[in-house]
Design an enzyme around this catalytic site. Structure first.
Site, short mmCIF file in Angstrom:
data_model
loop_
_atom_site.label_atom_id
_atom_site.label_comp_id
_atom_site.label_asym_id
_atom_site.label_seq_id
_atom_site.Cartn_x
_atom_site.Cartn_y
_atom_site.Cartn_z
N HIS A 54 0.94 -1.29 0.17
CA HIS A 54 -0.09 -0.24 0.06
C HIS A 54 0.80 1.26 -0.16
O HIS A 54 1.24 1.54 1.06
CB HIS A 54 -0.87 -0.13 1.17
CG HIS A 54 -2.00 1.04 1.45
ND1 HIS A 54 -3.23 0.69 1.96
CD2 HIS A 54 -2.15 2.38 0.94
CE1 HIS A 54 -3.91 1.93 1.55
NE2 HIS A 54 -3.33 2.64 1.00
N HIS A 56 1.12 5.29 -1.92
CA HIS A 56 0.75 6.22 -2.95
C HIS A 56 1.99 7.16 -3.62
O HIS A 56 2.39 8.12 -2.73
CB HIS A 56 -0.08 7.26 -2.16
CG HIS A 56 -1.35 6.55 -1.67
ND1 HIS A 56 -2.51 6.55 -2.33
CD2 HIS A 56 -1.60 6.12 -0.40
CE1 HIS A 56 -3.53 5.78 -1.44
NE2 HIS A 56 -2.95 5.57 -0.37
N PHE A 57 2.52 6.74 -4.64
CA PHE A 57 3.87 7.35 -5.20
C PHE A 57 3.46 8.52 -6.11
O PHE A 57 4.35 9.01 -6.52
CB PHE A 57 4.71 6.35 -5.93
CG PHE A 57 5.43 5.56 -4.91
CD1 PHE A 57 5.54 5.72 -3.59
CD2 PHE A 57 6.47 4.65 -5.31
CE1 PHE A 57 6.39 5.09 -2.79
CE2 PHE A 57 7.19 3.77 -4.56
CZ PHE A 57 7.18 4.03 -3.18
N ARG A 58 2.03 9.01 -6.36
CA ARG A 58 1.70 10.10 -6.83
C ARG A 58 2.15 10.29 -8.31
O ARG A 58 2.15 11.35 -8.79
CB ARG A 58 2.24 11.28 -6.03
CG ARG A 58 2.03 11.07 -4.79
CD ARG A 58 0.49 11.22 -3.95
NE ARG A 58 0.35 11.30 -2.87
CZ ARG A 58 -0.90 11.04 -2.09
NH1 ARG A 58 -1.77 10.36 -2.88
NH2 ARG A 58 -0.98 11.27 -0.72
N HIS A 172 -10.63 0.49 1.16
CA HIS A 172 -10.58 1.41 2.15
C HIS A 172 -11.91 1.55 3.06
O HIS A 172 -12.92 1.73 2.58
CB HIS A 172 -10.42 2.78 1.84
CG HIS A 172 -10.10 3.98 2.52
ND1 HIS A 172 -9.13 4.48 2.81
CD2 HIS A 172 -11.08 4.32 3.48
CE1 HIS A 172 -9.29 5.65 3.78
NE2 HIS A 172 -10.48 5.30 4.23
N ASP A 284 0.76 2.57 3.89
CA ASP A 284 -0.17 3.70 3.20
C ASP A 284 0.68 4.97 3.13
O ASP A 284 0.30 5.86 3.48
CB ASP A 284 -1.42 3.85 4.14
CG ASP A 284 -2.29 4.72 3.66
OD1 ASP A 284 -2.21 4.91 2.55
OD2 ASP A 284 -3.27 5.03 4.37
N HIS A 288 2.41 14.31 1.00
CA HIS A 288 1.73 15.57 0.71
C HIS A 288 3.01 16.55 0.86
O HIS A 288 3.99 16.26 1.71
CB HIS A 288 0.43 15.88 1.51
CG HIS A 288 -0.65 15.01 1.22
ND1 HIS A 288 -1.36 15.19 0.17
CD2 HIS A 288 -1.02 14.04 2.17
CE1 HIS A 288 -2.25 14.01 0.19
NE2 HIS A 288 -2.40 13.61 1.29
C1 NCD Z 1 -4.25 8.55 1.20
C2 NCD Z 1 -3.77 9.50 0.25
O1 NCD Z 1 -3.32 10.67 0.53
O2 NCD Z 1 -3.58 9.18 -1.17
N1 NCD Z 1 -4.45 9.36 2.28
C3 NCD Z 1 -4.59 8.70 3.69
O3 NCD Z 1 -5.02 9.66 4.43
N2 NCD Z 1 -4.49 7.83 4.10
C4 NCD Z 1 -5.58 7.95 0.59
C5 NCD Z 1 -6.11 6.67 1.58
O4 NCD Z 1 -5.17 5.53 1.74
O5 NCD Z 1 -7.04 6.76 2.20
ZN ZN Z 2 -7.00 4.36 2.30
#
Ligand code: NCD
Ligand code: ZN
Length: 415
Positions: A54, A56-58, A172, A284, A288
């Site tokens: 899990h 998020h590499f954007r 989620h 996760d 940001h």
């Molecule tokens: C995640 C994100 O910023 O992409 N944010 C988070 O608070 N966990 C999205 C997600 O996994 O809910």
């Molecule tokens: Zn999530």
């Protein structure tokens, strides 16, 4: 054949021995092996690389926050040799075209192996994506991105369709109908808006899918974990939900979905983790920009970075006797590999040669300025950790003496 010698995690325990590596695979594990090149690691510990299910590499679309180069560098420095990347990029991964486009964008830009998720959206064509993804992602609660699917008929249709493909569905699980949108000044307000009952209810609603390949992401509550397990689902836990409660700080840096819980809930979750009631770690990793995170709480986006720090922090816990190395390897390597059907996460003949080497003497304090994510902050500043000093991905030495030395040879595991 390259041979590495040291204390190998093999068959569930650490034993002095040698691992043979050829063509990206583990070809042999023995007491003694002679290779074209033998690397003697002394009493250092040789573990299978971690698989983070899990991140998020954007990339594409929000590469100011992270991209695959920076994200995979951070993963590598944290002993993570494979990442599964979430679909809430820009544009989101919702069909074969956006999936192929994302694959093209990322190709040749990763230091570690990877897989991609596709999002389940109304009427999406799961069959055209199934063979090329690590799994599908379903957002039952709104969060970063615009991929909410909480309507009972949408949930039913999408889970049924995706389950038929044989791929795992990561969910989620926060029931959006139970999320409030009152103004937030701190973590307690965020928690009030997103109560633990929303998580519990979302999972309860998944009872019709008992026995299907469902994975509950970032679980925050011991009861939720027990319920999910009773349905035969796998569960993921983050370091932040294990280590922090809502009193930690009022800064938006700690704003995350699902939110940090109260002390009691967090302590019970930690106990469930210690008692082996949770399947695997998932960072996760949700970076940001620091500017966004330092806005007034209500306007800060949710998400905490963590791909580089969770295994090193857990290694330090192993050193202190708080968890066993067996438990760590299960949760960081073996379980996620098994859940997503990849031949990784074990030091065993025929498995991918993904390895992380740790010198247990090298504890150090986590410092944001020494980390590699574009997120220039970490909620774990000052915590003790043991970072790997060598990492091998698919037979390639990518990190040596604690420094990056490889190329962007990371492969898509679901091509
Ligand atoms: C995640 C994100 O910023 O992409 N944010 C988070 O608070 N966990 C999205 C997600 O996994 O809910
Ligand atoms: Zn999530």
């Amino acid at each position: 054949m390259i041979v590495i010698e040291g204390r190998i995690f093999y068959n569930g325990s650490l034993t002095q021995g040698a691992v043979g590596i050829e063509d990206g695979k583990i070809t042999d594990v023995k007491k003694v092996l002679r290779g074209d090149r033998n690397i003697d690691l002394g009493d250092r510990i040789i573990l299978p690389g971690a698989v983070d299910p899990h991140v998020h590499f954007r990339d594409p679309g929000m590469t100011g926050k992270e991209d695959f180069v920076s994200g995979s560098t951070a993963a590598l420095y944290g002993g993570v040799t494979c990442v599964l990347d979430m679909p809430n990029t820009k544009p989101p991964v919702t069909d074969a075209r956006s999936l192929d486009d994302k694959k093209r964008t990322i190709k040749g830009r990763s230091f570690v192996d990877y897989g991609l998720f596709a999002a389940l959206t109304k009427g999406c064509d799961v069959l055209s994506m199934a063979a090329k993804v690590a799994g599908f992602k379903l957002f039952m609660g709104s969060t970063t991105g615009d991929l909410l699917m909480n309507d009972p008929s949408d949930v039913h249709w999408s889970i049924t369709a995706a389950a038929r493909t044989g791929k795992r569905i990561s969910i989620h699980a926060e029931d959006d109908s139970m999320i409030h949108r009152n103004e937030e000044k701190n973590n307690r307000d965020h928690l009030r808006n997103r109560p633990v009952s929303a998580e519990h209810n979302a999972i309860s609603r998944l009872s019709p899918y008992k026995g299907m390949k469902v994975n509950i992401c970032h679980i925050t509550d011991a009861h939720s974990a027990a319920l999910a397990s009773s349905f035969g689902f796998t569960t993921e836990v983050t370091a932040h939900h294990l280590l922090f409660d809502d009193s930690v700080s009022d800064s938006g840096e700690y704003k995350v979905n699902p939110p940090l819980r109260d002390r009691k809930t967090k302590d019970a979750l930690y106990k469930a983790f210690i008692d082996d009631k949770i399947t695997m770690f998932g960072s996760d990793h949700a970076p940001h920009t620091i500017d966004e995170k330092q806005r007034i709480y209500n306007d800060a986006p949710s998400g905490i970075p963590g791909v580089e720090t969770y295994v090193p922090m857990m290694m330090d816990m192993v050193k202190r006797g708080k968890i066993t190395v067996q438990h760590l390897v299960k949760m960081s390597s073996a379980a996620p590999s098994q859940a997503f059907g990849i031949k990784k996460g074990m030091i065993k003949k025929g498995y991918d040669a993904d390895i992380a080497v740790y010198d247990m003497r090298l504890s150090k304090r986590i410092r944001a300025r020494e980390l590699h994510s574009k997120a220039s902050y970490t909620p774990y500043e000052g915590r003790d950790a043991i970072f790997p000093d060598m990492v091998i991905v698919n037979g390639n030495i990518q990190l040596k003496d604690g420094e990056l030395c490889g190329d962007m040879t990371g492969r898509d595991m679901f091509e």
